[in-house]
Design an enzyme around this catalytic site. Structure first.
Site, PDB file in Angstrom:
ATOM      1  N   ASP A 114      38.189  67.636  67.560  1.00  0.00           N
ATOM      2  CA  ASP A 114      37.884  66.267  67.164  1.00  0.00           C
ATOM      3  C   ASP A 114      37.341  66.269  65.744  1.00  0.00           C
ATOM      4  O   ASP A 114      36.473  67.078  65.405  1.00  0.00           O
ATOM      5  CB  ASP A 114      36.858  65.661  68.127  1.00  0.00           C
ATOM      6  CG  ASP A 114      36.546  64.224  67.786  1.00  0.00           C
ATOM      7  OD1 ASP A 114      37.488  63.447  67.580  1.00  0.00           O
ATOM      8  OD2 ASP A 114      35.356  63.875  67.716  1.00  0.00           O
TER       9      ASP A 114
ATOM     10  N   ASP B 182      35.828  63.551  63.788  1.00  0.00           N
ATOM     11  CA  ASP B 182      34.567  62.855  63.523  1.00  0.00           C
ATOM     12  C   ASP B 182      33.431  63.356  64.410  1.00  0.00           C
ATOM     13  O   ASP B 182      33.576  63.450  65.624  1.00  0.00           O
ATOM     14  CB  ASP B 182      34.754  61.346  63.724  1.00  0.00           C
ATOM     15  CG  ASP B 182      35.746  60.784  62.730  1.00  0.00           C
ATOM     16  OD1 ASP B 182      35.542  60.991  61.522  1.00  0.00           O
ATOM     17  OD2 ASP B 182      36.737  60.174  63.159  1.00  0.00           O
TER      18      ASP B 182
END
Length: 76
Positions: free
Chosen positions: A24, A26
């Site tokens: 991921d 962010d």
């Protein structure tokens, strides 16, 4: 754009089994900081080395729920 199967392009090197590592973007790899009209991102310490090392063993996929333009800017 709407995604349709297959969701990932075929692997170039199909002579060996390759696992996919999904990361991921962010708040895992980077942190985006907004100061009014100024904006920048901080890269997690060791992130670049981690991705470099893992790319030897895995197909790396970066996930984000953000817009593609934002993701492209950060990843590039």
């Amino acid at each position: 754009p709407k995604a349709t199967p297959p969701f990932l392009p075929p692997l170039v090197d199909q002579e060996r089994d390759v696992y996919t590592l999904v990361l991921d973007l962010d708040e895992t790899l980077i942190h985006n900081v907004d100061y009014g009209q100024d904006s920048f991102f901080l890269v997690r310490p060791g992130c670049v080395q981690f991705i470099t090392d893992m790319a030897k063993y895995y197909e790396i996929v970066i996930f984000t729920a953000a817009l593609q333009e934002y993701a492209d800017q950060v990843v590039d």
